[in-house]
Design a protein around this motif. Structure first.
Motif, PDB file in Angstrom:
ATOM      1  N   HIS A   9      23.571  39.663 -88.402  1.00  0.00           N
ATOM      2  CA  HIS A   9      24.613  40.325 -89.195  1.00  0.00           C
ATOM      3  C   HIS A   9      24.038  40.802 -90.527  1.00  0.00           C
ATOM      4  N   ILE A  10      23.199  40.012 -91.138  1.00  0.00           N
ATOM      5  CA  ILE A  10      22.596  40.381 -92.427  1.00  0.00           C
ATOM      6  C   ILE A  10      21.766  41.652 -92.264  1.00  0.00           C
ATOM      7  N   TRP A  99      23.618  49.729-106.289  1.00  0.00           N
ATOM      8  CA  TRP A  99      23.020  49.454-104.976  1.00  0.00           C
ATOM      9  C   TRP A  99      21.918  48.404-105.077  1.00  0.00           C
ATOM     10  N   ALA A 100      21.187  48.383-106.183  1.00  0.00           N
ATOM     11  CA  ALA A 100      20.160  47.344-106.361  1.00  0.00           C
ATOM     12  C   ALA A 100      20.802  45.961-106.361  1.00  0.00           C
ATOM     13  N   ARG A 101      21.984  45.858-106.920  1.00  0.00           N
ATOM     14  CA  ARG A 101      22.698  44.573-106.920  1.00  0.00           C
ATOM     15  C   ARG A 101      23.143  44.182-105.512  1.00  0.00           C
ATOM     16  N   VAL A 102      23.617  45.165-104.749  1.00  0.00           N
ATOM     17  CA  VAL A 102      24.011  44.895-103.359  1.00  0.00           C
ATOM     18  C   VAL A 102      22.811  44.337-102.591  1.00  0.00           C
ATOM     19  N   PHE A 103      21.718  45.087-102.613  1.00  0.00           N
ATOM     20  CA  PHE A 103      20.541  44.692-101.835  1.00  0.00           C
ATOM     21  C   PHE A 103      19.908  43.411-102.381  1.00  0.00           C
ATOM     22  N   GLY A 104      19.906  43.259-103.711  1.00  0.00           N
ATOM     23  CA  GLY A 104      19.342  42.046-104.311  1.00  0.00           C
ATOM     24  C   GLY A 104      20.102  40.794-103.938  1.00  0.00           C
ATOM     25  N   ALA A 105      21.406  40.926-103.714  1.00  0.00           N
ATOM     26  CA  ALA A 105      22.217  39.762-103.338  1.00  0.00           C
ATOM     27  C   ALA A 105      22.119  39.455-101.853  1.00  0.00           C
ATOM     28  N   ILE A 106      22.032  40.500-101.029  1.00  0.00           N
ATOM     29  CA  ILE A 106      22.089  40.284 -99.575  1.00  0.00           C
ATOM     30  C   ILE A 106      20.715  40.040 -98.962  1.00  0.00           C
ATOM     31  N   GLU A 107      19.684  40.715 -99.442  1.00  0.00           N
ATOM     32  CA  GLU A 107      18.356  40.596 -98.813  1.00  0.00           C
ATOM     33  C   GLU A 107      17.847  39.158 -98.714  1.00  0.00           C
ATOM     34  N   PRO A 108      18.070  38.303 -99.702  1.00  0.00           N
ATOM     35  CA  PRO A 108      17.567  36.920 -99.561  1.00  0.00           C
ATOM     36  C   PRO A 108      18.362  36.056 -98.582  1.00  0.00           C
ATOM     37  N   THR A 110      20.218  34.612 -95.193  1.00  0.00           N
ATOM     38  CA  THR A 110      19.936  34.505 -93.766  1.00  0.00           C
ATOM     39  C   THR A 110      21.270  34.410 -93.043  1.00  0.00           C
ATOM     40  N   ASP A 111      21.239  34.561 -91.752  1.00  0.00           N
ATOM     41  CA  ASP A 111      22.485  34.450 -91.001  1.00  0.00           C
ATOM     42  C   ASP A 111      23.104  33.057 -91.127  1.00  0.00           C
ATOM     43  N   MET A 128      30.138  36.078 -94.819  1.00  0.00           N
ATOM     44  CA  MET A 128      30.328  37.164 -93.865  1.00  0.00           C
ATOM     45  C   MET A 128      31.557  37.995 -94.211  1.00  0.00           C
ATOM     46  N   GLN A 129      32.648  37.358 -94.556  1.00  0.00           N
ATOM     47  CA  GLN A 129      33.862  38.088 -94.922  1.00  0.00           C
ATOM     48  C   GLN A 129      33.644  38.923 -96.183  1.00  0.00           C
ATOM     49  N   ALA A 130      32.946  38.363 -97.154  1.00  0.00           N
ATOM     50  CA  ALA A 130      32.686  39.103 -98.401  1.00  0.00           C
ATOM     51  C   ALA A 130      31.830  40.338 -98.131  1.00  0.00           C
TER      52      ALA A 130
END
Length: 182
Positions: A9-10, A99-108, A110-111, A128-130
């Motif tokens: 999902h990530i 967008w840097a904040r989006v990717f910076g928060a999600i990239e680290p 794991t599922d 997942m809901q967020a």
């Protein structure tokens, strides 16, 4: 963009966010500076206002994503709908920061993190809901950006997907490996 098969999902969420970031950028590149700031009428938002709103949301939701409420106390949502940045450069700088904040928060993540609890406006959400909440929100606004850009560009518009009346040709190219999907 070619689909990459995944059951993560990530990984899939990141790919979708990247796709919509690029879609917005490609649309905004097709309008003049004046058109970025134009509104169709008194009740409509300009492209610049839409960008200001979603980047305000991104700053609030993704800053300290796992440890603080996604609606930060210093966010003033109503102010996101007035006085956008004055230039294309300033607007795109906010776009990149959001967008840097989006990717910076999600990239680290794991599922395994998907079941963790975060809050938005005091309400518990799974990670997942967020993520899904924003996967619904940002594409809605990017669609508005695309619609406005297409309206302003008129006959000069360069399609961002399969051109009208070209599906058969596109499908043939995909089947033979001649086309790369966006």
């Amino acid at each position: 963009m070619a689909l990459k098969f995944t059951t993560s999902h990530i990984e899939d969420a990141l790919a979708i966010f990247r796709q919509y970031k690029l879609l917005g950028e490609r649309a905004m590149a097709q309008v003049s500076d004046a058109q970025l700031f134009a509104s169709l009428d008194e009740e409509s938002n300009s492209i610049a206002i839409i960008v200001k709103h979603i980047t305000g949301n991104m700053r609030s939701r993704w800053t300290d994503f796992l440890t603080t409420d996604g609606e930060k106390p210093d966010r003033n949502r109503d102010c996101e709908f007035v006085d956008p940045p004055a230039t294309r450069e300033a607007l795109l700088s906010e776009w990149e920061d959001g967008w840097a904040r989006v990717f910076g928060a999600i990239e680290p993540l794991t599922d395994e993190d998907l079941a963790r609890v975060v809050t938005i406006r005091g309400e518990a959400h799974s990670v997942m809901q967020a993520i899904n909440r924003q996967l619904a929100h940002y594409p809605q606004h990017v669609g508005q950006i695309v619609l406005l850009a297409k309206h302003y560009a008129g006959e000069q518009w360069q399609t961002l997907s399969v051109a009208r009346n070209k599906s058969g040709e596109f499908n043939r190219k995909v089947a033979t490996g001649e086309a790369s999907q966006r």
